[in-house]
Scaffold this motif. Structure first.
Motif, PDB file in Angstrom:
ATOM      1  N   UNK A 134     -22.637  86.158  33.655  1.00  0.00           N
ATOM      2  CA  UNK A 134     -21.201  86.056  33.414  1.00  0.00           C
ATOM      3  C   UNK A 134     -20.479  85.988  34.763  1.00  0.00           C
ATOM      4  N   UNK A 135     -19.669  84.948  34.907  1.00  0.00           N
ATOM      5  CA  UNK A 135     -18.861  84.730  36.106  1.00  0.00           C
ATOM      6  C   UNK A 135     -17.395  84.751  35.702  1.00  0.00           C
ATOM      7  N   UNK A 136     -16.533  85.188  36.618  1.00  0.00           N
ATOM      8  CA  UNK A 136     -15.110  85.301  36.325  1.00  0.00           C
ATOM      9  C   UNK A 136     -14.298  84.704  37.476  1.00  0.00           C
ATOM     10  N   UNK A 137     -13.244  84.007  37.114  1.00  0.00           N
ATOM     11  CA  UNK A 137     -12.281  83.481  38.079  1.00  0.00           C
ATOM     12  C   UNK A 137     -10.909  84.009  37.710  1.00  0.00           C
ATOM     13  N   UNK A 138     -10.284  84.725  38.635  1.00  0.00           N
ATOM     14  CA  UNK A 138      -8.917  85.188  38.404  1.00  0.00           C
ATOM     15  C   UNK A 138      -7.956  84.119  38.897  1.00  0.00           C
ATOM     16  N   UNK A 139      -6.754  84.144  38.362  1.00  0.00           N
ATOM     17  CA  UNK A 139      -5.744  83.175  38.778  1.00  0.00           C
ATOM     18  C   UNK A 139      -5.481  83.294  40.278  1.00  0.00           C
ATOM     19  N   UNK A 140      -5.371  84.522  40.759  1.00  0.00           N
ATOM     20  CA  UNK A 140      -5.109  84.742  42.183  1.00  0.00           C
ATOM     21  C   UNK A 140      -6.210  84.139  43.054  1.00  0.00           C
ATOM     22  N   UNK A 141      -7.474  84.381  42.673  1.00  0.00           N
ATOM     23  CA  UNK A 141      -8.585  83.857  43.475  1.00  0.00           C
ATOM     24  C   UNK A 141      -8.655  82.332  43.388  1.00  0.00           C
ATOM     25  N   UNK A 142      -8.310  81.773  42.245  1.00  0.00           N
ATOM     26  CA  UNK A 142      -8.286  80.310  42.089  1.00  0.00           C
ATOM     27  C   UNK A 142      -7.291  79.689  43.070  1.00  0.00           C
ATOM     28  N   UNK A 143      -6.098  80.255  43.149  1.00  0.00           N
ATOM     29  CA  UNK A 143      -5.081  79.721  44.059  1.00  0.00           C
ATOM     30  C   UNK A 143      -5.512  79.871  45.518  1.00  0.00           C
ATOM     31  N   UNK A 144      -6.138  81.008  45.857  1.00  0.00           N
ATOM     32  CA  UNK A 144      -6.628  81.204  47.222  1.00  0.00           C
ATOM     33  C   UNK A 144      -7.714  80.193  47.566  1.00  0.00           C
ATOM     34  N   UNK A 145      -8.639  79.961  46.637  1.00  0.00           N
ATOM     35  CA  UNK A 145      -9.730  79.009  46.860  1.00  0.00           C
ATOM     36  C   UNK A 145      -9.172  77.604  47.070  1.00  0.00           C
ATOM     37  N   UNK A 146      -8.181  77.209  46.279  1.00  0.00           N
ATOM     38  CA  UNK A 146      -7.597  75.874  46.427  1.00  0.00           C
ATOM     39  C   UNK A 146      -6.823  75.737  47.728  1.00  0.00           C
ATOM     40  N   UNK A 147      -6.109  76.785  48.141  1.00  0.00           N
ATOM     41  CA  UNK A 147      -5.397  76.742  49.428  1.00  0.00           C
ATOM     42  C   UNK A 147      -6.394  76.581  50.565  1.00  0.00           C
ATOM     43  N   UNK A 148      -7.485  77.346  50.510  1.00  0.00           N
ATOM     44  CA  UNK A 148      -8.522  77.256  51.541  1.00  0.00           C
ATOM     45  C   UNK A 148      -9.125  75.851  51.563  1.00  0.00           C
ATOM     46  N   UNK A 149      -9.398  75.296  50.395  1.00  0.00           N
ATOM     47  CA  UNK A 149      -9.994  73.957  50.293  1.00  0.00           C
ATOM     48  C   UNK A 149      -9.063  72.908  50.917  1.00  0.00           C
ATOM     49  N   UNK A 150      -7.747  73.009  50.644  1.00  0.00           N
ATOM     50  CA  UNK A 150      -6.778  72.064  51.224  1.00  0.00           C
ATOM     51  C   UNK A 150      -6.723  72.209  52.740  1.00  0.00           C
ATOM     52  N   UNK A 151      -6.754  73.445  53.243  1.00  0.00           N
ATOM     53  CA  UNK A 151      -6.715  73.668  54.683  1.00  0.00           C
ATOM     54  C   UNK A 151      -7.962  73.116  55.372  1.00  0.00           C
ATOM     55  N   UNK A 152      -9.128  73.327  54.776  1.00  0.00           N
ATOM     56  CA  UNK A 152     -10.376  72.793  55.332  1.00  0.00           C
ATOM     57  C   UNK A 152     -10.323  71.279  55.325  1.00  0.00           C
TER      58      UNK A 152
END
Length: 182
Positions: A158-176
């Motif tokens: 079982x894996x979980x994605x929180x809304x907060x972590x999703x937004x952080x991951x996408x911000x990091x991806x855009x910056x990279x």
């Protein structure tokens, strides 16, 4: 550059959905997907999807360069939501699943007002686990020997994605992405 789109299903997609469901590798899919998958199965599911869009979940076709190659959904389950997806084998390991998961999670968090999305993965499905991790999902727990599929017994991870972590991951991806284009 690959063109990946997750489009809303339409009742007219029954033939393509039937072909997809009969061609996809079923080793790690839930048994709730009938086999063989008939056009009647597709029509019933597409009617449910179009009637319940945003009520019970987000349901999308994965389209690559204009061809329907998979399906992805985030379905509400009591106080939670669960992601599920399938992709034709020849399109695996190309980043398509990763991008489709990113897109559907963004839509689901926004439209369904979710706090988290859960993914249930059969233990040997390493490709799916990689897709989830790339999208910021975190391992939560395992249910030992929870799945019996084709005579094999698997743990359910079982894996979980929180809304907060999703937004952080996408911000990091855009910056990279910006840094690597410079």
């Amino acid at each position: 550059m690959m063109k990946i789109e997750i489009k809303q299903w339409a009742l007219s997609d029954a033939k393509e959905l039937t072909s997809l469901c009969n061609a996809v590798d079923r080793r790690f899919l839930s048994d709730r997907l009938p086999y063989p998958y008939t056009e009647k199965d597709a029509e019933e599911w597409l009617k449910m999807v179009t009637d319940n869009y945003t009520i019970t979940g987000i349901y999308r076709a994965i389209v690559y360069d204009g061809k329907l190659i998979g399906s992805i959904s985030v379905e509400k389950k009591d106080d939670d939501a669960e992601i599920g997806y399938m992709l034709l084998n020849e399109y695996s390991n190309k980043g398509i699943g990763t991008e489709a998961v990113r897109q559907v999670c963004s839509i689901a968090f926004k439209v369904l007002s979710l706090e988290q999305i859960t993914a249930n993965v059969f233990q040997p499905n390493i490709a799916s686990i990689r897709v989830l991790l790339k999208n910021g999902f975190k391992y939560k727990s395992a249910i030992p020997n929870a799945v019996i599929k084709d005579g094999n017994v698997y743990d359910l991870l079982i894996y979980v994605l929180t809304e907060e972590h999703h937004h952080r991951t996408n911000r990091h991806r855009r910056n990279v992405s910006r840094c690597t284009k410079s």
